[in-house]
Design a protein around this motif. Sequence first.
Motif, PDB file in Angstrom:
ATOM      1  N   ASP A 180       0.810  -1.222   0.000  1.00 41.64           N
ATOM      2  CA  ASP A 180       0.000   0.000   0.000  1.00 41.64           C
ATOM      3  C   ASP A 180       0.845   1.276   0.000  1.00 41.64           C
ATOM      4  OD1 ASP A 180       1.003  -0.001   2.561  1.00 41.64           O
ATOM      5  OD2 ASP A 180      -0.941   0.079   3.580  1.00 41.64           O
ATOM      6  N   GLY A 181       2.168   1.131  -0.144  1.00 43.05           N
ATOM      7  CA  GLY A 181       3.041   2.302  -0.172  1.00 43.05           C
ATOM      8  C   GLY A 181       3.611   2.683   1.171  1.00 43.05           C
ATOM      9  N   LEU A 182       3.091   2.073   2.239  1.00 42.47           N
ATOM     10  CA  LEU A 182       3.593   2.344   3.582  1.00 42.47           C
ATOM     11  C   LEU A 182       4.516   1.212   4.014  1.00 42.47           C
ATOM     12  CD1 LEU A 182       0.297   3.529   5.345  1.00 42.47           C
ATOM     13  CD2 LEU A 182       2.146   4.959   4.436  1.00 42.47           C
ATOM     14  N   PRO A 183       5.737   1.502   4.434  1.00 41.14           N
ATOM     15  CA  PRO A 183       6.651   0.428   4.852  1.00 41.14           C
ATOM     16  C   PRO A 183       6.171  -0.242   6.129  1.00 41.14           C
ATOM     17  CG  PRO A 183       7.602   2.562   5.370  1.00 41.14           C
ATOM     18  CD  PRO A 183       6.353   2.836   4.567  1.00 41.14           C
ATOM     19  N   ASN A 184       6.665  -1.434   6.345  1.00 40.13           N
ATOM     20  CA  ASN A 184       6.232  -2.228   7.495  1.00 40.13           C
ATOM     21  C   ASN A 184       6.465  -1.512   8.823  1.00 40.13           C
ATOM     22  OD1 ASN A 184       5.573  -4.279   5.686  1.00 40.13           O
ATOM     23  ND2 ASN A 184       7.608  -5.185   5.814  1.00 40.13           N
ATOM     24  N   TRP A 185       7.628  -0.852   8.949  1.00 41.71           N
ATOM     25  CA  TRP A 185       7.918  -0.196  10.229  1.00 41.71           C
ATOM     26  C   TRP A 185       6.882   0.866  10.544  1.00 41.71           C
ATOM     27  CZ3 TRP A 185       8.330   4.927  11.149  1.00 41.71           C
ATOM     28  CH2 TRP A 185       8.613   5.788  10.079  1.00 41.71           C
ATOM     29  N   ASP A 225      -6.383  10.153   7.412  1.00 39.33           N
ATOM     30  CA  ASP A 225      -5.709  11.329   7.981  1.00 39.33           C
ATOM     31  C   ASP A 225      -6.072  11.410   9.459  1.00 39.33           C
ATOM     32  OD1 ASP A 225      -4.535  13.737   8.578  1.00 39.33           O
ATOM     33  OD2 ASP A 225      -6.010  14.962   7.507  1.00 39.33           O
ATOM     34  N   PRO A 226      -5.487  10.529  10.293  1.00 38.95           N
ATOM     35  CA  PRO A 226      -5.920  10.453  11.696  1.00 38.95           C
ATOM     36  C   PRO A 226      -5.666  11.707  12.511  1.00 38.95           C
ATOM     37  CG  PRO A 226      -3.973   9.099  11.319  1.00 38.95           C
ATOM     38  CD  PRO A 226      -4.467   9.513   9.977  1.00 38.95           C
ATOM     39  N   ASP A 227      -4.692  12.542  12.143  1.00 35.06           N
ATOM     40  CA  ASP A 227      -4.440  13.747  12.939  1.00 35.06           C
ATOM     41  C   ASP A 227      -5.145  14.974  12.367  1.00 35.06           C
ATOM     42  OD1 ASP A 227      -2.934  14.274  10.707  1.00 35.06           O
ATOM     43  OD2 ASP A 227      -0.998  14.259  11.728  1.00 35.06           O
ATOM     44  N   GLY A 228      -5.874  14.798  11.254  1.00 33.84           N
ATOM     45  CA  GLY A 228      -6.698  15.862  10.712  1.00 33.84           C
ATOM     46  C   GLY A 228      -5.952  17.087  10.238  1.00 33.84           C
ATOM     47  N   ASP A 229      -4.702  16.932   9.801  1.00 36.32           N
ATOM     48  CA  ASP A 229      -3.932  18.107   9.369  1.00 36.32           C
ATOM     49  C   ASP A 229      -3.924  18.284   7.851  1.00 36.32           C
ATOM     50  OD1 ASP A 229      -2.315  16.029   8.580  1.00 36.32           O
ATOM     51  OD2 ASP A 229      -0.530  16.688   9.696  1.00 36.32           O
ATOM     52  N   GLY A 230      -4.751  17.480   7.168  1.00 35.83           N
ATOM     53  CA  GLY A 230      -4.847  17.612   5.724  1.00 35.83           C
ATOM     54  C   GLY A 230      -3.869  16.753   4.954  1.00 35.83           C
ATOM     55  N   PHE A 231      -3.043  15.983   5.642  1.00 29.34           N
ATOM     56  CA  PHE A 231      -2.085  15.098   4.977  1.00 29.34           C
ATOM     57  C   PHE A 231      -2.451  13.647   5.282  1.00 29.34           C
ATOM     58  CE2 PHE A 231       0.263  19.030   5.719  1.00 29.34           C
ATOM     59  CZ  PHE A 231       0.784  19.284   4.452  1.00 29.34           C
ATOM     60  N   THR A 232      -2.519  12.831   4.245  1.00 27.57           N
ATOM     61  CA  THR A 232      -2.821  11.412   4.429  1.00 27.57           C
ATOM     62  C   THR A 232      -1.624  10.703   5.053  1.00 27.57           C
ATOM     63  OG1 THR A 232      -1.958  10.744   2.265  1.00 27.57           O
ATOM     64  CG2 THR A 232      -4.273  11.475   2.366  1.00 27.57           C
ATOM     65  N   ASN A 233      -1.856   9.485   5.514  1.00 26.03           N
ATOM     66  CA  ASN A 233      -0.757   8.687   6.070  1.00 26.03           C
ATOM     67  C   ASN A 233       0.366   8.507   5.059  1.00 26.03           C
ATOM     68  OD1 ASN A 233      -1.835   8.246   8.662  1.00 26.03           O
ATOM     69  ND2 ASN A 233      -3.065   6.511   7.940  1.00 26.03           N
ATOM     70  N   LEU A 234       0.009   8.283   3.812  1.00 29.34           N
ATOM     71  CA  LEU A 234       1.027   8.114   2.788  1.00 29.34           C
ATOM     72  C   LEU A 234       1.823   9.402   2.596  1.00 29.34           C
ATOM     73  CD1 LEU A 234       2.285   6.236   0.715  1.00 29.34           C
ATOM     74  CD2 LEU A 234       0.537   6.954  -0.932  1.00 29.34           C
ATOM     75  N   GLU A 235       1.150  10.539   2.614  1.00 30.61           N
ATOM     76  CA  GLU A 235       1.854  11.817   2.493  1.00 30.61           C
ATOM     77  C   GLU A 235       2.721  12.086   3.723  1.00 30.61           C
ATOM     78  OE1 GLU A 235      -1.202  14.450  -0.280  1.00 30.61           O
ATOM     79  OE2 GLU A 235      -1.671  14.128   1.855  1.00 30.61           O
ATOM     80  N   GLU A 236       2.219  11.731   4.893  1.00 26.47           N
ATOM     81  CA  GLU A 236       3.008  11.910   6.115  1.00 26.47           C
ATOM     82  C   GLU A 236       4.297  11.085   6.039  1.00 26.47           C
ATOM     83  OE1 GLU A 236       2.245  13.858   8.770  1.00 26.47           O
ATOM     84  OE2 GLU A 236       0.078  13.942   9.055  1.00 26.47           O
ATOM     85  N   TYR A 237       4.189   9.844   5.543  1.00 24.84           N
ATOM     86  CA  TYR A 237       5.392   9.015   5.403  1.00 24.84           C
ATOM     87  C   TYR A 237       6.374   9.649   4.428  1.00 24.84           C
ATOM     88  CZ  TYR A 237       8.410   5.564   3.286  1.00 24.84           C
ATOM     89  OH  TYR A 237       9.507   4.935   2.751  1.00 24.84           O
ATOM     90  N   ARG A 238       5.863  10.082   3.287  1.00 21.67           N
ATOM     91  CA  ARG A 238       6.752  10.661   2.272  1.00 21.67           C
ATOM     92  C   ARG A 238       7.381  11.966   2.755  1.00 21.67           C
ATOM     93  NH1 ARG A 238       2.690   9.522  -2.876  1.00 21.67           N
ATOM     94  NH2 ARG A 238       3.295   7.319  -3.197  1.00 21.67           N
ATOM     95  N   ASN A 239       6.639  12.720   3.563  1.00 18.73           N
ATOM     96  CA  ASN A 239       7.155  13.996   4.086  1.00 18.73           C
ATOM     97  C   ASN A 239       7.999  13.815   5.345  1.00 18.73           C
ATOM     98  OD1 ASN A 239       5.758  15.347   2.057  1.00 18.73           O
ATOM     99  ND2 ASN A 239       3.960  15.701   3.349  1.00 18.73           N
ATOM    100  N   GLN A 240       8.027  12.591   5.867  1.00 22.70           N
ATOM    101  CA  GLN A 240       8.701  12.285   7.133  1.00 22.70           C
ATOM    102  C   GLN A 240       8.158  13.171   8.262  1.00 22.70           C
ATOM    103  OE1 GLN A 240      12.988  12.226   5.633  1.00 22.70           O
ATOM    104  NE2 GLN A 240      12.917  10.311   6.795  1.00 22.70           N
ATOM    105  N   THR A 241       6.859  13.050   8.460  1.00 21.60           N
ATOM    106  CA  THR A 241       6.176  13.720   9.560  1.00 21.60           C
ATOM    107  C   THR A 241       5.355  12.693  10.325  1.00 21.60           C
ATOM    108  OG1 THR A 241       4.378  14.328   8.030  1.00 21.60           O
ATOM    109  CG2 THR A 241       6.074  15.987   8.454  1.00 21.60           C
ATOM    110  N   ASP A 242       4.883  13.089  11.490  1.00 23.48           N
ATOM    111  CA  ASP A 242       4.161  12.179  12.380  1.00 23.48           C
ATOM    112  C   ASP A 242       2.694  12.120  11.958  1.00 23.48           C
ATOM    113  OD1 ASP A 242       2.886  10.897  14.535  1.00 23.48           O
ATOM    114  OD2 ASP A 242       4.328  11.678  15.971  1.00 23.48           O
TER     115      ASP A 242
END
Length: 741
Positions: free
Chosen positions: A494-499, A522-539
Amino acid sequence: MRLQSFCLLFALCAAFGGFAAERPKQIFAHYMGCYPAGTGPTAHHRSELKLDHDSPAFGQATGGTVYNWDLVPHKTRLSPEASAELDIKRAIRGGIDGFALDAWAGSAGAKATLDALFRAAEKSGADFKITICLDPSCLPQHPEDSGDTRPHAYADAIKYLLERHGDSPNLARRNGKPLIFGYHSQGIAKAINTPEDRRKIADAYREVERLVGQPLYFHFCIGAFNWGVPSGKGASVEEAGAWAAEHFPAVGDFFDAYYPTDEILKAGRAVKAKGAEWSQPMWFQYYNRGNQSLYVEDGFNKLRRMWKNARDLDSTLLQFVTWNDYGEDTVLAPGYNTNYAVLAYNRYFIDWWKQGKPPAVDRDRIILSFRRFNEDAQIYPFHAREFAPGVIEVVTLLTAPGRVELPGRGIAYDAPAGMSFRQFPVTPGSVAATVARNGKKVVEVVAPEVITDRPFRPDNTMYAFSSDCDRYWEEDFPGVPPLHYSEYGDADGDGLPNWFEMYYFGRFGDFTTMTAADPEADPDGDGFTNLEEYRNQTDPLVAEKPYRAGDEWRRQDIFDAKTCANPERDFNDRAVWRYYYKHGKQGEIRNDGHYERTNSNLPNVPYTGGVLAHLSPSSAPGFRHLHGWIAFTPEGDTLFKPRREAAQILGWRSPVAGTVSVSGEILPDNGGQDGITLKIGTRTQSLFDKVIPPKTGLKFDLRQVRVQKGDEIFFFCDCSPGFDSDRLVIRNLVIKLDNLE
């Protein structure tokens, strides 16, 4: 004269239990009784693994202290007997002749492990030998050891071994005597400053024999021989080896990272010249994340060199360090990260050493090893303190020449029959290799792990996998699917690494939670999806905070956080503060923005005159005055300590585009005679360039400094035109965001 020489030789050989020609070549693996595979504390800590990048504890904040866990089926707990059987089975497959159990790492648990190993060896009927390695740091104090030596503590450990297992066919013996290995063997004495103190060591071991009640075959470890000895008063490693060879039948080192290779070779020659056995240090990597001790080399270079030294010096008794110290990544046993690859490759060198020539290759094999990321990769969310560059290494063991290809990497070459290897740069992507002969593929391997450009924690040891790994797993666990541990792989595609899925949305180390996250949520509601958070290296669980005019990056905040990482994070969890050094002749060190980052970053180094120190190396070819640092004074001021041939550089990397101001106060704290140089600027503009006279303070306030995201402002400190005694202290160093673009 000939008769006298012969008599002397005969006496030496008799004292050591026989002539050198009678000594069989044996290799033992140092076994940590606190880490039996799949059981006891190993299984407990692996199953209870908890990580927290925001933890104030160093081990947690940097991603944990154990990475390469014991390789057993997921969520498996073995009985002590099954664990011992598995370890012995694997060791025999790897050509190991026996275990030397650390006495007593793990206290009572280590003794129980020793007993289980003997039971398993006796049950199997295998010619596998077991003994102990005396560890002064783990032997309890004995009430009768009240003087300068500890013979009763050492004797008690040996008595435990012999009283329980003295009649076992699996007890290790050498020349008819119980074989006892040593770790930092000088630890039997409290001081070894003088030749008289060294005699106390020899006498103490003779007293151990008297207390035990029988002759013993001691392997004396000269490692740390001069620890605690005032500078200039200790013996060289060559002298230590020669001295030990006069008193003990076998002499070696446990871990030779503290000595240059040529010094260890001199010690080996000195030992053999005295008629004793030389035990070449044998290991392939070391990484103690707890105290930040890191000794690694590219690929298997270290292992190959250790074995070459063993062959060149005709070592006859070896102790591999270690079988299972998972906490220091010296693991020869199969592990999550090294799989069966290191053990299998090491077997090749054991056979070479014993046979006296490279062994015949009976089937085509490939072994891969690599670092999981390169130096340019930014680590998030855990903190980093050190980094060692690495390579992708491809080892081939071929029955005939073949054509090697690395799919997806544009690499192909011809490999000869026998053993050969090639090394390549670490670049992101999967790692695989094939060998073809006459246009037909004969062997291939795909590593379960991949190389990433977004690492989540520091990792400076190798990942290794071979074309035989699944075969060995099937021998150990018939019918059980192999455990292919991969942190950066993507189990569900799904594009998200196992870790990422385990750490944020499941339980790290629980492989059933590798598919726990929805990449589009987008569990933290900041407008970035989990995949975008991973790519941006954010929480993904903490909303991203925007930077605003008026934000300040204060060095005092770094002091208060006490992380001592490199790089250091800001209030928005972005890596901004970095620590560098640059070598050069005094007065000629170029302030050009191209620097090496410090790899030694320690919370408490008393000689720095401060805390949270970032230290430059103490040596490099062609230089003498190098070991400097950037630290904090106890009051929280930033302290620079350049050396004559090593500038110290603090960097601030802008997380935004805009204009900033830079301010601080240089305290009248610098010593020396001619002053010290401070230069502030980016790669393209100079903002401040002054020689600060001795005992002179001044303030600086640099305004309207324009930066783009990723630009870096450097604080370059050079002791020129002064001396090594100079230092510079800056109070209230602040970078303020004036305007955003």
